[in-house]
Design a protein around this motif. Structure first.
Motif, PDB file in Angstrom:
ATOM      1  N   ASP A   1       1.249   4.579   2.099  1.00 14.82           N
ATOM      2  CA  ASP A   1       0.653   5.395   3.282  1.00 14.82           C
ATOM      3  C   ASP A   1       1.276   6.848   2.845  1.00 14.82           C
ATOM      4  O   ASP A   1       2.426   7.302   2.455  1.00 14.82           O
ATOM      5  CB  ASP A   1       1.510   4.700   4.305  1.00 14.82           C
ATOM      6  N   THR A   2       0.279   7.611   3.439  1.00 11.55           N
ATOM      7  CA  THR A   2       0.701   9.129   3.339  1.00 11.55           C
ATOM      8  C   THR A   2       1.680   9.586   4.011  1.00 11.55           C
ATOM      9  O   THR A   2       2.414  10.438   3.476  1.00 11.55           O
ATOM     10  CB  THR A   2      -0.873   9.837   3.714  1.00 11.55           C
TER      11      THR A   2
ATOM     12  N   VAL B   1       4.737   0.981   1.710  1.00 10.27           N
ATOM     13  CA  VAL B   1       4.871   0.001   2.694  1.00 10.27           C
ATOM     14  C   VAL B   1       4.311  -1.337   2.126  1.00 10.27           C
ATOM     15  O   VAL B   1       3.282  -1.439   1.397  1.00 10.27           O
ATOM     16  CB  VAL B   1       3.869   0.446   3.852  1.00 10.27           C
TER      17      VAL B   1
ATOM     18  N   GLU C   1       6.020  -5.396   8.583  1.00  7.64           N
ATOM     19  CA  GLU C   1       5.974  -4.345   7.286  1.00  7.64           C
ATOM     20  C   GLU C   1       7.252  -3.805   6.920  1.00  7.64           C
ATOM     21  O   GLU C   1       7.793  -3.037   7.965  1.00  7.64           O
ATOM     22  CB  GLU C   1       4.960  -3.587   7.715  1.00  7.64           C
TER      23      GLU C   1
ATOM     24  N   ASP D   1      -6.782   1.178  -1.212  1.00 10.64           N
ATOM     25  CA  ASP D   1      -5.853   1.453  -0.097  1.00 10.64           C
ATOM     26  C   ASP D   1      -4.614   0.295  -0.525  1.00 10.64           C
ATOM     27  O   ASP D   1      -3.576   0.962   0.249  1.00 10.64           O
ATOM     28  CB  ASP D   1      -6.704   1.234   0.999  1.00 10.64           C
ATOM     29  N   VAL D   2      -4.825  -0.832  -0.888  1.00 14.84           N
ATOM     30  CA  VAL D   2      -3.800  -1.485  -0.930  1.00 14.84           C
ATOM     31  C   VAL D   2      -3.583  -2.199  -2.363  1.00 14.84           C
ATOM     32  O   VAL D   2      -4.540  -2.189  -2.894  1.00 14.84           O
ATOM     33  CB  VAL D   2      -3.773  -2.749  -0.099  1.00 14.84           C
TER      34      VAL D   2
ATOM     35  N   VAL E   1      -9.847   5.059   0.398  1.00 17.50           N
ATOM     36  CA  VAL E   1      -9.020   6.101   0.293  1.00 17.50           C
ATOM     37  C   VAL E   1      -9.892   7.254   0.276  1.00 17.50           C
ATOM     38  O   VAL E   1     -11.156   7.087  -0.143  1.00 17.50           O
ATOM     39  CB  VAL E   1      -7.985   5.992  -0.942  1.00 17.50           C
TER      40      VAL E   1
ATOM     41  N   ARG F   1       4.042   7.405   5.695  1.00 18.41           N
ATOM     42  CA  ARG F   1       5.403   6.392   5.691  1.00 18.41           C
ATOM     43  C   ARG F   1       5.644   6.320   4.082  1.00 18.41           C
ATOM     44  O   ARG F   1       6.696   5.532   3.837  1.00 18.41           O
ATOM     45  CB  ARG F   1       4.829   5.361   6.218  1.00 18.41           C
TER      46      ARG F   1
ATOM     47  N   GLY G   1      -2.999   4.399  -2.929  1.00 12.93           N
ATOM     48  CA  GLY G   1      -2.911   5.712  -2.309  1.00 12.93           C
ATOM     49  C   GLY G   1      -4.198   6.460  -2.552  1.00 12.93           C
ATOM     50  O   GLY G   1      -5.001   6.403  -3.185  1.00 12.93           O
TER      51      GLY G   1
ATOM     52  N   THR H   1       5.743   1.341  -5.118  1.00 14.67           N
ATOM     53  CA  THR H   1       4.989   0.357  -4.498  1.00 14.67           C
ATOM     54  C   THR H   1       5.024  -0.824  -5.415  1.00 14.67           C
ATOM     55  O   THR H   1       4.544  -0.901  -6.204  1.00 14.67           O
ATOM     56  CB  THR H   1       3.306   0.890  -4.498  1.00 14.67           C
TER      57      THR H   1
ATOM     58  N   LYS I   1       0.894  -1.200   0.062  1.00 16.07           N
ATOM     59  CA  LYS I   1       0.042   0.139   0.100  1.00 16.07           C
ATOM     60  C   LYS I   1       0.833   1.259  -0.039  1.00 16.07           C
ATOM     61  O   LYS I   1       2.051   1.098   0.131  1.00 16.07           O
ATOM     62  CB  LYS I   1      -0.955  -0.154   1.302  1.00 16.07           C
TER      63      LYS I   1
END
Length: 899
Positions: free
Chosen positions: A584-585, A590, A636, A706-707, A758, A587, A736, A643, A582
């Protein structure tokens, strides 16, 4: 009672004293200036005491006056003030007031309350209801106070625990920083020592060179001066041509101190050796090195047309891949790029240093320059990934990887929650699992077990396939109150394809309508024979709600893992599979990785699919940061450059350059494969496909999830929607948040944006409002697929159904002024309606289709004519009618089509 006033009082110097024995109770003697005194009554105030209803009031503490005999005396009135000095004192009561109050309290609550002297308050006792209310209020206040104190104590304990945790973290951080500082200081000291050793060695070499130079200079001076002898014939000319300077003459013996005038300093600074300066006898000039003189001779020879000494050419083994640029090929051969371009020009190829050559052309160029060709492929970059086979001595036991599979709503996640003692299912949208999760559980015996939870919806086929490929054991969950469903059958096929053992968990056995025996019988149809029916597949009756059979299920897993003898080598480069990915905003990219071999550590450089990265942080399933992850541990991984796709393999490599090279090669191959897939077919086939697509309505959509697994499942589900007339086309899909770029693409293609778990950021929302782009959010895949299907159905053209209602035969044709030709007809079958459609048949061939302009019965305009009756008909915009023609009357109805 002794009540005195301060003698320093400014109110006229009045003093108050009590004379012993001279006054009765409740009276005092006041003294004034000029020796005057007066006895006054002092009012005594008592605190109010609450009594329970029905109880007698306490007796008055103050005794009654002897003159009154204990009875309540009338209240005296003191009207006159006592003057003295500049102030005055006004008495407020006498000794009779306490006695009167006590008598009134003794009279009971029914007596009329009396006013206190000097005040306007009314004293009365409490009623039973008031007493009870006050008592309850006090008890409630005490309970609230106790709860508040308990809450404060709990908060204080939590704060103390948090403080202790932060203190431990701080100490650990300081300890690590101290160790790091010590390591850096040790490395710095080692580096300084090495530099000092190198400096000493360089100084020693320099001194040795200076000593050797001094010895050579002394030997040269001691040698006889060849300049004193006459030069041979032609010697001076040859020496000048060679550029070799004549030897310097020794200074006269009487010149002990060389001149340090301006000319000498200029010669010393110039550093050039000329014939004049060499023959002048000055020793202040610098001598050129032997290498500089040789370079000068070579330059002079080249200027005069000579080639100089030939250098020996180094022959190299040149690696030639499938495609290489001219510049890169020249670098590998150690040749000038201009020479390579010149050779290609002579061969008839107009190229530049940035053009790409194929393998055959590059091989010819390498052979032309005399080097050896070593043919390699671009795929050789994959050789950097370690593929060594571990020896038996390096293998150590590892935890089993168990995947829970089955149909939707059969209790897979609830069963895993009961094992983990967690509540994951409460956070799932719609009560169904839509992501693949990885967790590690430690059983009561202390053995770790890794669980993978897969979704059961029909759209998540790829997720279930990935779960079966990376697993060791499959737990097939089947509801006892249901039967073997389509996704259960699909899970069985995935497990058989992956060749992994199956353990059947019959869930919901606590329900009254549970029938585990029916489940066992249904599984026989799919070649799953449980042990109870003399098979080799373990089956356990469990209940995620009550916890029944969970220990037996874990024992079955441990037994199966012991039979499999699962081992891995933790002391090698890590290798794992991406379970989910996914964006992440906070991080970045991930990836949830299940390590299969080796140990993944912080700082490792890895390649995963078409992406590469460096491990910045590792987070386990509990949300805690760890420094490393061994075999069968899900973590993770943070630190990716992009991605990756779910299902990609993660491999640790030795350097960042290798990782980037492998990732670039994989990206290039993926682009070539995509381009080849898009350009497949001849031009005629492409034109035929474009012509066929003209009649097909398309619903373009843009999907952001999301993923990676959810995006893949949604795209696969949407592509299945449609038929020969309409279809759904996913223009773009990704993971995302919805960005402004996505909104711009949606506006260009006139399509909606679908967000699955999302949301759009602020610039994207503003751009969508300005451009009129629709953004729809979903959290359950059922709703998303249903809404897109309904939108696609709206693009279907309605189906037109015809219903024949009658036939009429033309007997005669009349010509009417202002109307045109009118057919005199007889309705032979059914009914003729003016609003219906008509077709004109001549010799059973349709020659016209339209509507009636008029329908008359005798002279009247009518809407309907029944069978067996005669009528007159006229067609709209058509008059080619003849006697004997047949008119067919029909009605049309539009029916909406569904997918």
């Amino acid at each position: 009672m002794d009540d005195r006033m301060d003698g320093n009082d400014k109110s006229g110097g009045m003093k108050t004293r009590s004379r012993p024995g001279g006054e009765g109770p409740g009276r005092v003697r006041q003294s004034f200036s000029h020796g005057r005194t007066k006895s006054v009554v002092v009012e005594t105030k008592r605190s109010k005491k609450l009594t329970k209803p029905g109880e007698a009031a306490p007796a008055a503490a103050a005794p009654a006056s002897p003159a009154s005999g204990g009875a309540a005396a009338p209240r005296p009135s003191v009207a006159s003030g006592l003057r003295g000095g500049s102030g005055s004192v006004r008495p407020t009561g006498g000794a009779e007031a306490p006695a009167a109050a006590a008598a009134q309290r003794a009279a009971g609550s029914d007596a009329k309350p009396q006013r206190r002297q000097g005040k306007g308050n009314v004293l009365k006792s409490l009623s039973p209801e008031e007493y009870e209310r006050r008592k309850k209020a006090l008890e409630a206040a005490k309970q609230n106070e106790g709860a508040r104190r308990a809450k404060e104590e709990a908060e204080a304990k939590e704060r103390e625990a948090e403080r202790q945790r932060l203190l431990k973290e701080k100490e650990e951080r300081e300890r690590k920083e101290a160790e790091e500082q010590i390591r850096r200081e040790r490395e710095e000291s080692e580096r300084l020592a090495a530099e000092e050793e190198a400096r000493k060695k360089a100084d020693a070499d320099k001194k040795e060179r200076e000593r050797a130079k001094a010895e050579r200079e002394a030997a040269r001076i001691a040698a006889p001066d060849p300049a004193s002898a006459p030069p041979a014939e032609g010697e001076g000319k040859d020496r000048t041509m060679r550029g070799t300077p004549p030897p310097r003459r020794a200074a006269p013996a009487d010149d002990k101190k060389p001149s340090r005038g301006r000319g000498a300093d200029e010669r010393r600074r110039s550093g050039k050796l000329t014939i004049s300066s060499a023959t002048s006898g000055d020793e202040g000039g610098r001598q050129r090195s032997l290498a500089a003189m040789r370079r000068k001779q070579e330059r002079q020879k080249r200027q005069m047309g000579g080639r100089g000494p030939e250098r020996e050419k180094v022959m190299r083994d040149v690696n030639v891949p499938d495609a290489i640029t001219v510049q890169e090929l020249a670098n590998r051969m150690a040749e000038r790029a201009a020479d390579v371009v010149k050779m290609l020009f002579k061969s008839g190829m107009m190229v530049t240093i940035n053009d790409t050559l194929d393998a055959d052309t590059a091989a010819l160029v390498v052979e032309e320059f005399g080097h050896t060709v070593v043919r390699v492929s671009d795929s050789d970059v994959e050789d950097a990934i370690s593929t060594t086979v571990d020896s038996e001595g390096e293998l150590k036991p590892r935890a089993p990887v168990v995947t829970i599979m089955g149909h939707v709503d059969h209790g897979k996640t609830s069963l895993l929650d009961a094992i983990r003692k967690a509540n994951v299912v409460s956070g799932e949208a719609g009560g169904i699992t839509q992501h693949i999760g990885a967790y590690q559980v430690t059983t009561d015996s202390g053995a770790p077990v890794t669980f993978l939870d897969t979704p059961g919806h029909a759209a998540f086929t790829s997720m279930r396939a990935r779960g079966a490929q990376v697993t060791d054991i499959v737990i097939l969950v089947v509801a006892a109150d249901d039967a073997v469903m389509p996704q259960t059958i699909e899970a069985i096929h995935h497990a058989k394809a992956a060749n992994v053992p199956i353990i059947v968990a019959i869930n919901k056995c606590d329900k009254p309508d549970a029938n585990p025996q029916k489940v066992r019988t249904d599984l026989l149809q799919h070649e799953i024979v449980v042990e109870e029916m003399s098979g080799d597949v373990q089956d356990v009756e469990v209940s995620a709600k009550t916890g029944m059979g969970l220990d037996t299920l874990l024992e079955a897993v441990a037994l199966q893992a012991e039979i499999l003898e699962l081992k891995a080598n933790p002391e090698r480069e890590a290798e794992g599979a991406v379970i989910e990915a996914k964006l992440d905003t906070g991080r970045g990219p991930v990836a949830t990785v299940l390590v299969q071999r080796g140990t993944l550590k912080r700082g490792d450089i890895f390649v995963v699919g078409e992406q590469w990265g460096r491990v910045r942080a590792l987070i386990n399933d509990q949300g805690e940061r760890v420094d490393e992850a061994g075999p069968s541990v899900p973590v993770e991984v943070l630190g990716l450059q992009g991605t990756p796709a779910a299902g990609d393999v993660l491999n640790v490599v030795e350097s960042e350059g290798k990782a980037r090279e492998i990732a670039d090669y994989r990206q290039r191959k993926a682009k070539e494969k995509q381009a080849a897939a898009g350009a497949r077919g001849t031009l005629d086939q492409l034109l035929a496909q474009a012509k066929a697509d003209e009649n097909v309505a398309e619903l373009p959509v843009l999907v952001k999830a999301d993923v990676q697994g959810s995006a893949e499942a949604i795209v696969q589900a949407l592509e299945k929607i449609g038929n020969e007339d309409v279809r759904v086309r996913v223009v773009h899909s990704g993971v995302g948040a919805i960005t402004e770029t996505d909104v711009g693409l949606a506006e260009a293609s006139n399509m909606p944006v679908i967000g699955f778990n999302v949301r759009a950021n602020a610039p994207a929302r503003e751009a969508a409002n300005q451009k009129g782009v629709e953004i729809r959010y979903y959290s359950v895949i059922y709703d998303l697929v249903d809404d897109v299907k309904m939108a696609a159905q709206g693009l279907l053209k309605p189906e037109v159904r015809e219903t024949f209602i009658g036939y009429a035969k033309i007997k005669e044709v009349f010509k009417v002024t202002g109307v045109g030709k009118v057919a005199g007809c007889e309705v032979t079958e059914g009914v003729a309606r003016k609003s219906a459609g008509v077709r004109l048949l001549r010799d059973d061939v349709v020659i016209h289709e339209g509507k009636l302009k008029t329908l008359k019965r005798f002279k009247d305009e009518v809407n309907e004519v029944r069978s067996g009756q005669e009528c007159g008909m006229a067609f709209q915009n058509y008059e080619d009618i003849r006697e004997g023609d047949v008119i067919e009357i029909f009605t049309t109805q539009e029916v909406e089509r569904t997918l």
